[in-house]
Design a protein around this motif. Sequence first.
Motif, PDB file in Angstrom:
ATOM      1  N   GLN A   8      14.472  25.557   0.821  1.00 61.55           N
ATOM      2  CA  GLN A   8      14.314  23.975   1.207  1.00 61.55           C
ATOM      3  C   GLN A   8      14.230  23.073   0.603  1.00 61.55           C
ATOM      4  O   GLN A   8      15.686  22.398   1.633  1.00 61.55           O
ATOM      5  N   ASN A   9      15.384  23.226  -0.148  1.00 60.58           N
ATOM      6  CA  ASN A   9      16.308  22.254  -1.070  1.00 60.58           C
ATOM      7  C   ASN A   9      16.451  22.581  -1.942  1.00 60.58           C
ATOM      8  O   ASN A   9      15.957  22.852  -3.394  1.00 60.58           O
ATOM      9  N   LEU A  10      17.543  21.775  -2.536  1.00 60.59           N
ATOM     10  CA  LEU A  10      17.921  21.935  -4.250  1.00 60.59           C
ATOM     11  C   LEU A  10      18.964  20.813  -4.324  1.00 60.59           C
ATOM     12  O   LEU A  10      19.886  20.366  -3.470  1.00 60.59           O
ATOM     13  N   SER A  11      18.428  20.143  -5.476  1.00 61.41           N
ATOM     14  CA  SER A  11      19.219  18.688  -5.690  1.00 61.41           C
ATOM     15  C   SER A  11      19.380  17.913  -7.565  1.00 61.41           C
ATOM     16  O   SER A  11      18.454  19.139  -7.519  1.00 61.41           O
ATOM     17  N   PHE A  12      19.733  17.432  -7.794  1.00 63.57           N
ATOM     18  CA  PHE A  12      20.441  17.553  -8.862  1.00 63.57           C
ATOM     19  C   PHE A  12      20.275  16.059  -9.811  1.00 63.57           C
ATOM     20  O   PHE A  12      20.355  15.071  -8.650  1.00 63.57           O
ATOM     21  N   ASP A  13      19.166  15.497 -10.302  1.00 62.17           N
ATOM     22  CA  ASP A  13      19.003  13.803 -11.270  1.00 62.17           C
ATOM     23  C   ASP A  13      20.336  13.929 -12.416  1.00 62.17           C
ATOM     24  O   ASP A  13      20.666  15.077 -12.523  1.00 62.17           O
ATOM     25  N   GLN A  14      20.198  13.674 -13.502  1.00 66.08           N
ATOM     26  CA  GLN A  14      21.260  12.837 -14.507  1.00 66.08           C
ATOM     27  C   GLN A  14      20.268  14.712 -14.856  1.00 66.08           C
ATOM     28  O   GLN A  14      21.173  14.961 -15.869  1.00 66.08           O
ATOM     29  N   GLU A  15      18.916  14.941 -15.172  1.00 67.23           N
ATOM     30  CA  GLU A  15      18.961  16.041 -16.501  1.00 67.23           C
ATOM     31  C   GLU A  15      17.959  17.569 -15.796  1.00 67.23           C
ATOM     32  O   GLU A  15      18.081  18.206 -16.413  1.00 67.23           O
ATOM     33  N   ASN A  16      18.143  17.205 -14.695  1.00 66.87           N
ATOM     34  CA  ASN A  16      16.868  17.983 -14.097  1.00 66.87           C
ATOM     35  C   ASN A  16      17.419  19.216 -12.869  1.00 66.87           C
ATOM     36  O   ASN A  16      18.225  17.559 -11.852  1.00 66.87           O
ATOM     37  N   MET A  17      17.441  20.110 -12.359  1.00 73.62           N
ATOM     38  CA  MET A  17      17.547  20.917 -11.272  1.00 73.62           C
ATOM     39  C   MET A  17      16.278  20.589 -10.080  1.00 73.62           C
ATOM     40  O   MET A  17      15.354  20.868 -11.003  1.00 73.62           O
ATOM     41  N   ILE A  18      16.474  19.899  -8.706  1.00 75.30           N
ATOM     42  CA  ILE A  18      14.857  19.921  -8.201  1.00 75.30           C
ATOM     43  C   ILE A  18      14.574  21.182  -7.114  1.00 75.30           C
ATOM     44  O   ILE A  18      15.565  20.847  -6.072  1.00 75.30           O
ATOM     45  N   LEU A  19      14.113  22.299  -7.002  1.00 71.77           N
ATOM     46  CA  LEU A  19      14.481  22.964  -6.332  1.00 71.77           C
ATOM     47  C   LEU A  19      12.892  23.154  -5.643  1.00 71.77           C
ATOM     48  O   LEU A  19      12.529  22.933  -6.257  1.00 71.77           O
ATOM     49  N   SER A  20      13.030  22.766  -4.372  1.00 70.19           N
ATOM     50  CA  SER A  20      11.620  22.808  -3.430  1.00 70.19           C
ATOM     51  C   SER A  20      12.415  24.959  -2.820  1.00 70.19           C
ATOM     52  O   SER A  20      13.416  25.093  -2.155  1.00 70.19           O
ATOM     53  N   VAL A  21      10.962  25.798  -3.694  1.00 69.97           N
ATOM     54  CA  VAL A  21      11.079  27.416  -2.413  1.00 69.97           C
ATOM     55  C   VAL A  21      10.186  27.269  -2.551  1.00 69.97           C
ATOM     56  O   VAL A  21       9.074  27.351  -2.439  1.00 69.97           O
ATOM     57  N   ASP A  22       9.868  28.214  -0.837  1.00 79.07           N
ATOM     58  CA  ASP A  22       7.943  28.447  -0.050  1.00 79.07           C
ATOM     59  C   ASP A  22       7.321  27.395  -0.988  1.00 79.07           C
ATOM     60  O   ASP A  22       6.497  27.710  -0.931  1.00 79.07           O
ATOM     61  N   GLY A  23       7.920  26.545  -0.479  1.00 77.68           N
ATOM     62  CA  GLY A  23       6.721  25.162  -0.160  1.00 77.68           C
ATOM     63  C   GLY A  23       6.493  24.336  -1.256  1.00 77.68           C
ATOM     64  O   GLY A  23       5.388  23.422  -1.736  1.00 77.68           O
ATOM     65  N   SER A  24       7.453  25.391  -2.460  1.00 81.28           N
ATOM     66  CA  SER A  24       6.379  24.766  -3.833  1.00 81.28           C
ATOM     67  C   SER A  24       7.768  23.708  -4.572  1.00 81.28           C
ATOM     68  O   SER A  24       8.693  24.555  -3.976  1.00 81.28           O
ATOM     69  N   THR A  25       7.595  22.266  -5.189  1.00 83.64           N
ATOM     70  CA  THR A  25       9.490  22.055  -6.025  1.00 83.64           C
ATOM     71  C   THR A  25       9.085  22.295  -7.317  1.00 83.64           C
ATOM     72  O   THR A  25       7.867  22.052  -7.962  1.00 83.64           O
ATOM     73  N   TYR A  26      10.010  22.589  -8.170  1.00 87.88           N
ATOM     74  CA  TYR A  26      10.029  22.458  -9.538  1.00 87.88           C
ATOM     75  C   TYR A  26      11.007  21.590 -10.153  1.00 87.88           C
ATOM     76  O   TYR A  26      12.562  22.097  -9.170  1.00 87.88           O
ATOM     77  N   SER A  27      10.843  21.002 -11.272  1.00 86.64           N
ATOM     78  CA  SER A  27      11.845  20.249 -11.948  1.00 86.64           C
ATOM     79  C   SER A  27      12.091  21.325 -12.789  1.00 86.64           C
ATOM     80  O   SER A  27      11.312  21.251 -13.912  1.00 86.64           O
ATOM     81  N   ILE A  28      13.782  21.364 -12.316  1.00 87.34           N
ATOM     82  CA  ILE A  28      14.059  22.727 -13.940  1.00 87.34           C
ATOM     83  C   ILE A  28      14.940  21.399 -15.038  1.00 87.34           C
ATOM     84  O   ILE A  28      15.945  21.205 -14.435  1.00 87.34           O
ATOM     85  N   PRO A  29      14.838  21.658 -16.216  1.00 85.83           N
ATOM     86  CA  PRO A  29      16.579  20.893 -17.247  1.00 85.83           C
ATOM     87  C   PRO A  29      17.285  21.880 -17.508  1.00 85.83           C
ATOM     88  O   PRO A  29      17.480  23.365 -17.074  1.00 85.83           O
ATOM     89  N   ILE A  30      18.396  21.314 -16.598  1.00 86.44           N
ATOM     90  CA  ILE A  30      19.449  21.479 -16.170  1.00 86.44           C
ATOM     91  C   ILE A  30      20.342  21.901 -17.212  1.00 86.44           C
ATOM     92  O   ILE A  30      20.447  23.472 -16.918  1.00 86.44           O
ATOM     93  N   SER A  31      20.330  21.621 -18.931  1.00 82.43           N
ATOM     94  CA  SER A  31      20.326  22.344 -19.443  1.00 82.43           C
ATOM     95  C   SER A  31      20.282  23.528 -19.905  1.00 82.43           C
ATOM     96  O   SER A  31      20.501  24.215 -20.606  1.00 82.43           O
ATOM     97  N   GLN A  32      18.647  23.863 -20.314  1.00 78.47           N
ATOM     98  CA  GLN A  32      17.694  25.171 -19.905  1.00 78.47           C
ATOM     99  C   GLN A  32      18.107  26.276 -18.844  1.00 78.47           C
ATOM    100  O   GLN A  32      18.012  27.460 -19.593  1.00 78.47           O
ATOM    101  N   ALA A  33      18.365  25.713 -17.523  1.00 77.58           N
ATOM    102  CA  ALA A  33      18.583  26.993 -16.574  1.00 77.58           C
ATOM    103  C   ALA A  33      20.294  27.182 -17.015  1.00 77.58           C
ATOM    104  O   ALA A  33      19.554  28.688 -16.562  1.00 77.58           O
ATOM    105  N   SER A  34      21.201  26.751 -17.044  1.00 74.58           N
ATOM    106  CA  SER A  34      22.747  27.453 -17.539  1.00 74.58           C
ATOM    107  C   SER A  34      23.207  26.520 -17.291  1.00 74.58           C
ATOM    108  O   SER A  34      24.059  25.354 -17.913  1.00 74.58           O
ATOM    109  N   LYS A  35      23.969  27.053 -19.101  1.00 77.33           N
ATOM    110  CA  LYS A  35      25.168  25.927 -19.752  1.00 77.33           C
ATOM    111  C   LYS A  35      26.042  25.459 -18.548  1.00 77.33           C
ATOM    112  O   LYS A  35      26.727  24.860 -19.014  1.00 77.33           O
ATOM    113  N   ARG A  36      26.357  26.675 -17.870  1.00 76.70           N
ATOM    114  CA  ARG A  36      27.731  26.296 -17.034  1.00 76.70           C
ATOM    115  C   ARG A  36      27.051  25.359 -15.921  1.00 76.70           C
ATOM    116  O   ARG A  36      28.345  24.272 -16.078  1.00 76.70           O
ATOM    117  N   LEU A  37      26.317  24.978 -14.998  1.00 77.33           N
ATOM    118  CA  LEU A  37      25.260  24.316 -14.643  1.00 77.33           C
ATOM    119  C   LEU A  37      25.479  22.719 -14.868  1.00 77.33           C
ATOM    120  O   LEU A  37      25.874  21.438 -15.255  1.00 77.33           O
TER     121      LEU A  37
END
Length: 86
Positions: A8-37
């Motif tokens: 449903q949505n993918l956005s970023f704040d300073q340190e996190n990726m905010i992923l809304s998928v299948d009706g749930s929203t997850y906040s994931i530290p960008i540094s742990q998701a991907s070095k490139r990101l």
Amino acid sequence: MNPHHIVQNLSFDQENMILSVDGSTYSIPISQASKRLSQATEAERKLYQISPSGYGIHWLAIDEDLSIDGLIRLANSLPVQNASRF
């Protein structure tokens, strides 16, 4: 063919990726998701495509691919203070 996941949505704040998928929203530290990101600019992070199958996300400018299942697993494995599920 039905998509594997519905993003449903993918956005970023300073340190996190905010992923809304299948009706749930997850906040994931960008540094742990991907070095490139984590090294990408804000503009590069915004330039992405969700795969038609719903299996992954591709960032064009940095040639990075992450699976939705992998991001959900990462979010669920992190301590509560490092990731949240809304």
